[in-house]
Design an enzyme around this catalytic site. Structure first.
Site, PDB file in Angstrom:
ATOM      1  CG  ASP A  91      -1.941   1.115   1.180  1.00 27.40           C
ATOM      2  OD1 ASP A  91      -3.019   0.873   0.602  1.00 27.40           O
ATOM      3  OD2 ASP A  91      -1.657   2.217   1.699  1.00 27.40           O
ATOM      4  CD  GLU A 109      -4.669   4.166  -1.145  1.00 26.36           C
ATOM      5  OE1 GLU A 109      -4.808   4.525   0.028  1.00 26.36           O
ATOM      6  OE2 GLU A 109      -5.579   4.274  -2.002  1.00 26.36           O
TER       7      GLU A 109
END
Length: 500
Positions: A377, A420
């Site tokens: 992430d 993301e």
């Protein structure tokens, strides 16, 4: 004494030597006006027997010179001559072919009765007319040229002529033209013509049908191909020359030529061919890539069927259709990409990643091989979007995806599973090796400098690691455990790798 009286006298002498039957036969010959009918001068001539003498003279000569035996031979011979004459006259008068005899100048001297039946013209009115008046204007030079060649060298000429009836209706004829003497030292041109109108009309219908068929094939991007196993003769589609760039004598010998098929497609094509030959499939059908002259490959789809078995039961002919399906394959690939790939980064999307990962995890469980999942992430990604804008944020995600793929192996499965957040499944990898791989990704991202229109962006990632085992025996469980390790990494300060 007249010739007829002399012949009758000879017949009486024959009656004494041969009996009444022979005398009656000779009298019949003497009384008959002519032994044959010709078409010289459009009329009838007396029979001439080789030396110009008439039948009565021959009878007298035979009786006076050779006696009864010679006379008997003559009677038999003249009877045969009469039969032949009647036979050939019947063929001419009852035949469907047109027979026209004309002078080199074109003046008609004789015509068969079929002229009236076919052309609506005949009788004395046609004799003396120009044969060229019967022809279509465009065909007159053709016949004149044929006649000139015949008069110069003899032989036979074959020409196609159109003739019209008085109403102007035209019919087509295949005419054999030759030259023969007329008996008076002159030459006659004989035209023997057969009506081929119906045949030409059928050929024209067939040509138009074939033309429409070819147009339909081309409109549907389909072409025919054929191969004869016995002779090696093949009919190849134009596509081989137009699309693949081959010239005459180049390229495949048949549309399904394994030598020119992409190596990854050969097994499938071979299996389809064998299934058809063995009778397991009624029709051969396969999609494959054919190599072009430039070395590039073009997707085609071929369908065919084998026919005509020989005496040994082997097929002789292979016929089918082939079409260029490059556009279809491109569309299929586009649809597949839309269905399986992330539109921004090009990685596997969430659905496809899970499908591939579950398949690999099932294999790992079956063979008791190690398998590990990474959850990746981007740190503070919301701040990137807020500071530099969403376009710059998209550039950051793309660079992150590129870096992860570059730092991992080809066998590793990498996907974007949301926002993301990215995931990677590492087959045949235990937790220690997975940590090394994760650190390699983290360090590479930490060294990135992403240039955007809004400025240079630097960012980091946090990574959680979970390995396949009793506590995470399914992909769903592994992702949940790895996600927990990821958030632990963020809580501990970001830009780090944490193992669950």
């Amino acid at each position: 004494m007249s010739c007829r009286s002399f012949a009758v006298a000879c017949a009486l002498l024959a009656a004494v030597a041969l009996g009444a039957a022979a005398a009656v036969s000779v009298c019949a010959i003497a009384e008959r006006p002519a032994l044959s009918r010709g078409f010289v001068d459009g009329g009838v001539s007396d029979a001439r027997l080789g030396n110009g003498l008439d039948a009565s003279t021959h009878v007298a000569a035979l009786v006076s010179g050779s006696g009864a035996a010679a006379l008997l031979i003559f009677i038999v011979w003249t009877g045969q001559l009469r039969q032949r004459e009647e036979h050939y006259r019947g063929l001419i008068e009852n035949g469907a072919d047109l027979i026209i005899a004309f002078e080199p100048s074109g003046s008609i001297r004789y015509h068969s009765p079929s002229c009236r039946a076919v052309l609506g013209r005949g009788g004395p009115d046609l004799v003396g007319q120009q044969v060229y008046e019967l022809l279509h204007d465009a065909d007159v030079p053709v016949l004149r040229e044929a006649v000139d060649r015949l008069l110069g060298g003899g032989g036979t000429q074959c020409v196609v002529q159109r003739m019209s009836n008085p109403e102007g209706a035209s019919r087509s004829f295949e005419a054999h033209v030759s030259v023969m003497p007329d008996g008076g030292g002159r030459q006659l041109v004989v035209l023997n013509a057969r009506d081929i109108t119906a045949r030409l009309e059928a050929e024209e219908r067939l040509r138009r049908s074939e033309e429409r068929f070819q147009l339909a094939l081309r409109a549907s991007n389909v072409e025919l191909w054929e191969y004869n196993f016995a002779t090696g003769h093949s009919i190849l589609p134009e596509m081989l020359y137009q699309t693949l760039g081959y010239g005459d004598g180049e390229g495949p010998a048949l549309a399904v030529d394994l030598e020119y098929i992409h190596e990854n497609d050969r097994a499938g094509v071979s299996d389809a061919l064998l299934a058809h030959v063995d009778g397991r499939s009624q029709v051969f059908k396969a999609d494959f890539r054919l190599r072009s002259r430039s070395g590039e490959y073009v997707w085609v789809s071929a369908t065919g069927r084998m026919f005509d078995r020989d005496g040994d039961g082997e097929f002789e002919t292979f016929i089918g259709i082939i079409r260029n399906v490059a556009w279809r394959k491109e569309l299929e690939e586009s649809l597949r990409t839309l269905a399986t790939r992330d539109g921004l980064t090009g990685l596997h999307n969430r659905v496809h990643f899970i499908s591939l990962a579950e398949r690999e995890l099932d294999r790992a469980g079956r063979y008791r091989h190690p398998c590990t999942v990474l959850m990746v992430d981007a740190d503070d990604f919301k701040a990137v979007n807020d500071t530099y804008g969403h376009e710059a944020g998209d550039a950051v995600l793309c660079r992150l995806a590129e870096t992860a793929v570059r730092m991992l192996r080809d066998v590793d499965i990498v996907g974007r599973i949301g926002g993301e957040e990215f995931a990677a499944l590492l087959p045949e990898t235990d937790v220690e090796a997975a940590v090394v791989a994760a650190e390699r990704v983290r360090a590479a991202v930490d060294a990135l400098a992403v240039e955007t229109v809004a400025g240079t962006i630097r960012f980091t990632v946090s990574i959680g690691v979970a390995t396949f085992g009793p506590q995470s025996a399914s992909l769903e469980e592994m992702l949940r455990v790895a996600d927990a390790a990821l958030y632990k990494a963020k809580k501990e300060g970001r830009n780090r790798v944490v193992v669950a």
